[in-house]
Design a protein around this motif. Structure first.
Motif, mmCIF file in Angstrom:
data_model
loop_
_atom_site.group_PDB
_atom_site.id
_atom_site.type_symbol
_atom_site.label_atom_id
_atom_site.label_comp_id
_atom_site.label_asym_id
_atom_site.label_seq_id
_atom_site.Cartn_x
_atom_site.Cartn_y
_atom_site.Cartn_z
ATOM 1 N N ASP A 160 29.971 -75.332 9.293
ATOM 2 C CA ASP A 160 30.017 -76.734 10.596
ATOM 3 C C ASP A 160 29.518 -78.536 10.302
ATOM 4 O O ASP A 160 30.104 -78.983 11.472
ATOM 5 C CB ASP A 160 28.915 -76.068 11.427
ATOM 6 C CG ASP A 160 29.227 -75.175 12.740
ATOM 7 O OD1 ASP A 160 30.484 -74.523 12.790
ATOM 8 O OD2 ASP A 160 28.523 -74.340 13.118
ATOM 9 N N PHE A 161 28.817 -78.497 9.592
ATOM 10 C CA PHE A 161 28.011 -80.286 9.486
ATOM 11 C C PHE A 161 29.400 -80.587 8.666
ATOM 12 O O PHE A 161 29.448 -81.771 9.351
ATOM 13 C CB PHE A 161 27.132 -79.947 8.710
ATOM 14 C CG PHE A 161 26.413 -81.421 7.934
ATOM 15 C CD1 PHE A 161 25.644 -82.234 9.338
ATOM 16 C CD2 PHE A 161 26.617 -82.033 7.161
ATOM 17 C CE1 PHE A 161 25.172 -83.644 9.216
ATOM 18 C CE2 PHE A 161 26.291 -83.437 6.473
ATOM 19 C CZ PHE A 161 25.836 -83.734 7.937
ATOM 20 N N LEU A 162 29.959 -80.489 7.554
ATOM 21 C CA LEU A 162 30.977 -81.432 7.327
ATOM 22 C C LEU A 162 32.200 -80.781 7.916
ATOM 23 O O LEU A 162 32.684 -82.494 8.320
ATOM 24 C CB LEU A 162 31.443 -79.775 5.968
ATOM 25 C CG LEU A 162 29.794 -80.122 4.841
ATOM 26 C CD1 LEU A 162 30.740 -79.000 3.892
ATOM 27 C CD2 LEU A 162 30.723 -81.316 4.020
ATOM 28 N N ASN A 163 32.615 -79.720 8.960
ATOM 29 C CA ASN A 163 33.754 -80.390 9.328
ATOM 30 C C ASN A 163 33.670 -81.084 11.013
ATOM 31 O O ASN A 163 34.376 -82.371 10.948
ATOM 32 C CB ASN A 163 33.922 -78.691 10.332
ATOM 33 C CG ASN A 163 34.784 -77.500 10.315
ATOM 34 O OD1 ASN A 163 35.390 -78.037 9.035
ATOM 35 N ND2 ASN A 163 34.367 -76.576 10.184
ATOM 36 N N ALA A 164 32.032 -81.326 11.563
ATOM 37 C CA ALA A 164 31.429 -82.435 12.291
ATOM 38 C C ALA A 164 31.893 -83.631 11.484
ATOM 39 O O ALA A 164 32.376 -84.731 12.460
ATOM 40 C CB ALA A 164 30.243 -82.724 13.062
ATOM 41 N N LEU A 165 31.479 -83.603 10.362
ATOM 42 C CA LEU A 165 32.032 -85.337 9.336
ATOM 43 C C LEU A 165 33.370 -85.674 9.184
ATOM 44 O O LEU A 165 33.652 -86.568 9.659
ATOM 45 C CB LEU A 165 31.590 -85.157 8.488
ATOM 46 C CG LEU A 165 29.719 -85.034 8.132
ATOM 47 C CD1 LEU A 165 28.935 -84.642 6.701
ATOM 48 C CD2 LEU A 165 29.172 -86.303 8.946
ATOM 49 N N LEU A 166 34.595 -83.908 9.205
ATOM 50 C CA LEU A 166 35.227 -84.855 8.633
ATOM 51 C C LEU A 166 36.018 -85.495 10.281
ATOM 52 O O LEU A 166 37.269 -86.061 10.279
ATOM 53 C CB LEU A 166 36.190 -83.822 8.073
ATOM 54 C CG LEU A 166 36.294 -82.963 6.678
ATOM 55 C CD1 LEU A 166 36.703 -82.177 6.313
ATOM 56 C CD2 LEU A 166 36.282 -84.207 5.433
ATOM 57 N N SER A 167 36.396 -84.280 11.418
ATOM 58 C CA SER A 167 36.110 -85.037 11.873
ATOM 59 C C SER A 167 35.898 -86.112 12.599
ATOM 60 O O SER A 167 37.084 -86.320 13.446
ATOM 61 C CB SER A 167 36.340 -83.592 13.522
ATOM 62 O OG SER A 167 37.096 -82.144 12.992
ATOM 63 N N GLY A 168 34.637 -86.129 12.800
ATOM 64 C CA GLY A 168 33.616 -87.415 12.872
ATOM 65 C C GLY A 168 34.646 -88.637 12.502
ATOM 66 O O GLY A 168 35.202 -89.326 13.372
ATOM 67 N N ALA A 169 35.132 -88.541 11.182
ATOM 68 C CA ALA A 169 35.609 -89.972 10.572
ATOM 69 C C ALA A 169 37.209 -89.836 11.366
ATOM 70 O O ALA A 169 37.545 -90.662 11.601
ATOM 71 C CB ALA A 169 35.737 -89.143 8.869
ATOM 72 N N GLY A 170 37.810 -89.014 11.720
ATOM 73 C CA GLY A 170 39.668 -88.804 12.055
ATOM 74 C C GLY A 170 39.349 -89.816 13.150
ATOM 75 O O GLY A 170 40.031 -90.687 13.908
ATOM 76 N N PHE A 171 38.358 -89.010 14.064
ATOM 77 C CA PHE A 171 38.527 -89.287 15.660
ATOM 78 C C PHE A 171 37.372 -90.930 15.358
ATOM 79 O O PHE A 171 38.461 -91.830 16.521
ATOM 80 C CB PHE A 171 37.463 -88.778 16.254
ATOM 81 C CG PHE A 171 38.139 -87.497 16.844
ATOM 82 C CD1 PHE A 171 38.864 -88.170 18.209
ATOM 83 C CD2 PHE A 171 37.997 -86.590 16.580
ATOM 84 C CE1 PHE A 171 39.665 -86.627 18.737
ATOM 85 C CE2 PHE A 171 38.308 -85.446 16.838
ATOM 86 C CZ PHE A 171 39.597 -85.122 18.040
ATOM 87 N N GLY A 172 37.147 -91.120 14.616
ATOM 88 C CA GLY A 172 36.332 -92.329 14.623
ATOM 89 C C GLY A 172 37.508 -93.594 14.365
ATOM 90 O O GLY A 172 37.358 -94.532 14.527
ATOM 91 N N PRO B 139 37.722 -77.141 0.968
ATOM 92 C CA PRO B 139 37.072 -76.436 -0.357
ATOM 93 C C PRO B 139 35.140 -75.997 1.095
ATOM 94 O O PRO B 139 35.464 -77.175 1.926
ATOM 95 C CB PRO B 139 36.167 -77.840 -1.143
ATOM 96 C CG PRO B 139 37.469 -78.429 -1.608
ATOM 97 C CD PRO B 139 37.893 -78.626 0.235
ATOM 98 N N PHE B 140 34.899 -75.108 0.451
ATOM 99 C CA PHE B 140 33.865 -75.084 1.162
ATOM 100 C C PHE B 140 34.498 -74.053 2.963
ATOM 101 O O PHE B 140 32.799 -74.557 4.004
ATOM 102 C CB PHE B 140 32.394 -76.341 1.519
ATOM 103 C CG PHE B 140 32.252 -76.445 -0.188
ATOM 104 C CD1 PHE B 140 31.167 -75.817 -1.128
ATOM 105 C CD2 PHE B 140 32.791 -78.120 -0.099
ATOM 106 C CE1 PHE B 140 31.052 -76.588 -1.972
ATOM 107 C CE2 PHE B 140 32.315 -78.596 -1.508
ATOM 108 C CZ PHE B 140 31.575 -77.703 -2.107
ATOM 109 N N GLY B 141 35.397 -73.637 2.599
ATOM 110 C CA GLY B 141 35.554 -73.805 4.288
ATOM 111 C C GLY B 141 36.101 -74.184 5.346
ATOM 112 O O GLY B 141 35.767 -74.288 6.657
ATOM 113 N N THR B 142 35.753 -75.273 5.302
ATOM 114 C CA THR B 142 36.134 -76.393 5.572
ATOM 115 C C THR B 142 36.791 -76.889 6.523
ATOM 116 O O THR B 142 38.505 -76.655 5.386
ATOM 117 C CB THR B 142 35.849 -78.126 5.335
ATOM 118 O OG1 THR B 142 36.257 -78.404 4.436
ATOM 119 C CG2 THR B 142 33.671 -77.863 4.653
#
Lengths: 288, 345, 268
Positions: A3-15, A130-133
């Motif tokens: 969840d955390f990594l997904n939030a980071l990735l999507s957050g970076a995208g939206f950001g 990787p890591f299921g993200t």
């Protein structure tokens, strides 16, 4: 963890999307001193135009929208923004708010009210990582385009004569004019660039969600991105956008979706209180 | 000093006290007689205008006179409405008490939202009010969910001391009296030394300090006082609308009141009144046009909402560019001309 | 403050820097009661910085300022005003949208005698206080020949008149010490003559001592009891006008003979 990594990735995208709009705000603020409240409307109308041309595929549609909205920005500067130079904060903010209204209303009248959809920029909807993200391919494209636009603009500001004139005009319009710069034309470039960047963000957002004039509200985060990065820093706008986007997605993941926008506003407030010049901005030296 | 003269049409000019009394008497007469002579529809419009004035006038004192550009007014309205709702429902209190409680909450929240003004100015200060808007509205949302449920606070028909005041005409009188009271308080402040001090804080904060004016204290009291007034107005507004729900208190609502003071005239009480009336009348006018000529194949009149949005934007732009001193500027130059003609000049 | 004696201002090794730029370096000066102290110096010598440091606009980075025994260092500008020090500004700081009278009334703020609540209610005390203050500013408007312009917008006046409004506003504070920052800059000969008259009037009346910062050396020599010369942020000499006029260091400062401090940039 996923969840955390997904939030980071999507957050970076939206950001990165907020960064695109913030980049436009910074270019305008840097050169004309006007705090632009119409970034969201420019973005949304870009999305609406791109979606209207959706049959052409994402890239052509987005390209046309960018050019069209850059035109809207240029026209806005030539008609209503230019007379405001040097008149201070309030008039500029109010005219760009008025502009927002005009753009949003006209968009409804010209393109109708129904929400539209836009295809993804690339065939794969999501990248499995990787890591299921995973990350939405559109957000990945957004990240890449935003980074590229920031780098391109930063180089242009430093290396090209227009960029130099923009910087000069920002510091001392009268001096810039003395050395042959034409502030009027330069400010038109600034508005065109801001319009184009916002439209690009709008097209990407349209393919992520839906093209509707109401997506303008997304761009509020661009203000936070702008302050976090530093109002006069291009790279700051991009990184500020990422920071705001990641904060937002983390808040959404761990606190609930209704915390998304407020969390960005908390970041904005904290920066204003602790470090108003942002991460990369120049501190304002106040001397009477 | 970054927010210099652009925000700054003149303070009330020295006028004969006699003329002021006449004007006040005239205003009272108009307010009292209006609902008796116009249709209920126009009574509703007048009620809306009076309410808008009660919110725009304090905002104008803050922004027009003291130079504190704020987008926080919708948040102060919801702070007021929910404080009012809470004390009304919990302790079964009368409207005036609920409004006092709302004003107290508004004063406190306004003080906090005003704190950044001690360190920030210009665009930065404006951004802090934007952030405050969203943070407060979010807090209100959480409060709404826990206290009133998803639909928001439903207000009962207004009763004061057992008298039912929920009818359109009585609502009008209640709101008009409140608006007049707000107007009177602001007029008194603007005429006083503290009103002068605000002008100095706006235009020349260094000079203000050199006159012994505590810029910080002046900013804080004006934030606090105007927020208290707006919060109190928020209770009345919620009673009038019958309910309060966070969806209503948007940034666009906040901008509407800023548009009023811009259109009417910054730093002028008369301007607040003219602006409140004008901006209230715009949708009324567009709807009339649309009803009359819109419908099937009515071109852009088939989009009354969009048309309204465009017209509203154009009005804001036009006033900033062409008439920065607002409607009150038109009135002033007209009266000046009349005076000059009468004096034979 | 009325009736109290004009004050004594002691500036002790005052230093002021902005980042790497030194504006003032160990400036020590004593302003005696009743005297007119002139401060001159070339552009960028630190004259205005000195006033700004004394009045608390810039917190000094070293040294101290005492006024009649009260330490001023660290006080806010408005608290320093309350000790009896008033000032004018090199660049006019009037509220252009207020009338001349309202600008002068701003100087009475410390004597308003009513709070915001009374002002809001518009009750007797507030109204009476306003009437009283309006009465108090009339003699000042007269002293500075501003009666005819009293109801004009201050921003609409010519520069020289605006400077006089500034002085009226400063005097409305009823200061025991008045700091004038280049009151003659950009004004006409008539304004200059009026300025000399007013400074001599204040000197003669003995209600307020004056520190005069001025570019116009002739004016300073004419009205000052003593003159201090600043150069590159340092006070190089303090003496009577007669001595100053013949001092070689002063000449050197004005002619720029000594260029060894060229790395210190301007900061006035």
């Amino acid at each position: 963890m996923t969840d955390f990594l997904n939030a980071l990735l999507s957050g970076a995208g939206f950001g990165a999307l907020y960064g695109l709009v913030a980049l436009g705000l910074v270019v305008i603020f840097k050169s004309t001193g006007i705090l632009n409240f119409s970034g969201g409307a420019l973005m949304a109308v870009g999305g609406v135009v791109a979606a209207g041309l959706g049959a052409q595929g994402f890239w052509i549609a987005a390209g046309i929208a960018v050019v069209a909205v850059a035109g809207v920005g240029a026209v806005a500067n030539l008609t209503v923004m230019r007379p405001l130079l040097g008149r201070g904060l309030f008039p500029g903010v109010m005219v760009t708010i008025g502009l927002t209204s005009v753009i949003e209303g006209s968009s409804g009248i010209l393109f109708g009210r129904q929400p539209r959809f836009l295809a993804d920029p690339i065939g794969v909807p999501t990248f499995q990582l990787p890591f299921g993200t995973s990350m939405s391919s559109t957000l990945a494209v957004a990240f890449g385009l935003s980074a590229a636009a920031t780098a391109l603009l930063a180089v242009a500001f430093r290396r090209t004569s227009v960029g130099l004139q923009l910087r000069a005009a920002a510091v001392r319009p009268e001096v810039a004019a003395m050395f042959g710069a034409n502030p009027g034309r330069i400010f038109t470039y600034a508005w065109a660039v801001a319009g184009g960047l916002a439209a690009l963000a709008g097209a990407l957002l349209a393919s992520l969600t839906v093209a509707d004039i109401s997506i303008a509200a997304f761009a509020l985060r661009a203000f936070a991105a702008m302050i976090v990065g530093g109002v006069d820093s291009l790279g700051g706008a991009f990184l500020g956008g990422i920071l705001v986007g990641v904060t937002e997605l983390l808040a959404g993941t761990y606190l609930g979706d209704d915390f998304r926008l407020p969390s960005t506003m908390v970041v904005l407030m904290v920066f204003l209180m602790v470090r108003p010049q942002g991460l990369f901005g120049t501190p304002e030296v106040v001397r009477p | 000093m970054t927010q210099s003269t652009s925000l700054a049409p003149p303070l009330a000019r020295p006028r004969a006290a006699g003329r002021r009394t006449v004007l006040a008497a005239l205003a009272v007469a108009i307010i009292a007689v209006l609902p008796l002579v116009v249709s209920p529809y126009w009574t509703t419009v007048a009620t809306n205008a009076a309410l808008a004035f009660a919110i725009a006038a304090p905002l104008n004192l803050l922004t027009g006179n003291a130079g504190q550009f704020s987008l926080g007014n919708a948040a102060f309205l919801v702070v007021g409405a929910y404080t009012g709702a809470y004390v009304t429902f919990t302790f079964d209190l009368e409207l005036p008490i609920a409004m006092l409680a709302a004003a107290a909450a508004g004063a406190l929240v306004g003080l906090i939202v005003g704190l950044p003004s001690l360190r920030l100015r210009g665009a930065y200060l404006l951004m802090s009010t934007l952030a405050a808007h969203y943070i407060l509205v979010f807090a209100a949302l959480k409060f709404q969910t826990s206290q009133f449920g998803a639909a928001g606070a439903i207000f009962p028909p207004l009763r004061i001391a057992g008298v039912d005041l929920s009818g359109e005409r009585s609502m009008y009188f209640v709101i008009a009296v409140f608006a007049a009271l707000i107007g009177l308080i602001i007029a008194n402040i603007m005429r006083s030394g503290h009103g002068r001090a605000l002008e100095a804080v706006k235009a020349r904060d260094v000079a203000a300090a050199a006159c012994g004016i505590s810029v910080a204290r002046a900013k804080l009291w004006v934030w606090s006082l105007t927020s208290a007034m707006i919060a109190a107005a928020g209770v009345l507004q919620a009673y009038y609308l019958g309910s309060a729900s966070v969806e209503y208190y948007t940034l666009n609502l906040a901008i509407t009141y800023v548009a009023m003071i811009l259109v009417g005239g910054l730093g002028s009480l008369g301007g607040s009144l003219l602006g409140a009336c004008f901006v209230t009348l715009v949708p009324v006018g567009v709807n009339h046009l649309s009803d009359a000529y819109g419908g099937e194949g009515g071109g852009i009149l088939a989009y009354p909402h969009e048309l309204q949005t465009v017209i509203y934007g154009l009005i804001i732009i036009a006033f900033v560019l062409l008439k920065p001193d607002g409607l009150i500027g038109l009135v002033r130059s007209a009266t000046d001309r009349v005076v000059r003609v009468r004096q034979g000049r | 403050m009325k009736g109290s004696l004009p004050g004594e201002l002691v500036i002790d090794r005052l230093g002021l820097r902005f980042g790497g730029v030194v504006a003032l370096r160990e400036v020590s000066l004593t302003h005696h009661p009743d005297e007119v102290l002139g401060i001159i110096g070339p552009n960028g010598a630190g004259k205005t910085s000195l006033i700004n440091a004394v009045t608390g606009i810039y917190p000094p980075s070293a040294g101290s300022v005492r006024y009649r025994g009260t330490p001023l260092t660290g006080l806010s500008p408005e608290s320093i005003v309350a000790t009896g020090i008033a000032r004018t500004f090199q660049h006019n700081q009037l509220c252009g949208d207020l009338t001349v009278r309202e600008n002068v009334l701003l100087g009475c703020h410390l004597r308003l005698g009513y709070g915001v609540v009374k002002a809001a209610l518009g009750i007797g005390p507030a109204r009476r206080a306003e009437r009283r203050l309006r009465g108090e500013v009339e003699p000042l408007l007269e002293l500075l020949n501003l009666e005819h312009a009293a109801d004009e917008r201050a921003g609409s006046l010519p520069y020289g008149l605006q400077k006089r409004v500034e002085m009226a506003r400063a005097l409305a504070l009823r200061p025991t010490t008045l700091l004038l920052d280049e009151p003659a800059a950009g004004t006409s000969d008539a304004d200059r003559a009026a300025l000399v008259r007013i400074i001599k009037h204040l000197r003669g009346e003995g209600s307020c001592s004056v520190v005069l910062i001025e570019h116009d050396v002739g004016l300073v020599m004419e009205v000052s009891d003593r003159v201090a010369v600043l150069d590159w942020g340092e006070c190089i000499v303090v003496d009577t006008p007669e001595v100053i006029a013949t001092d070689a260091r002063v000449l050197a400062a004005y002619l720029g003979v000594d260029d060894t401090h060229a790395d210190v940039s301007e900061s006035a």
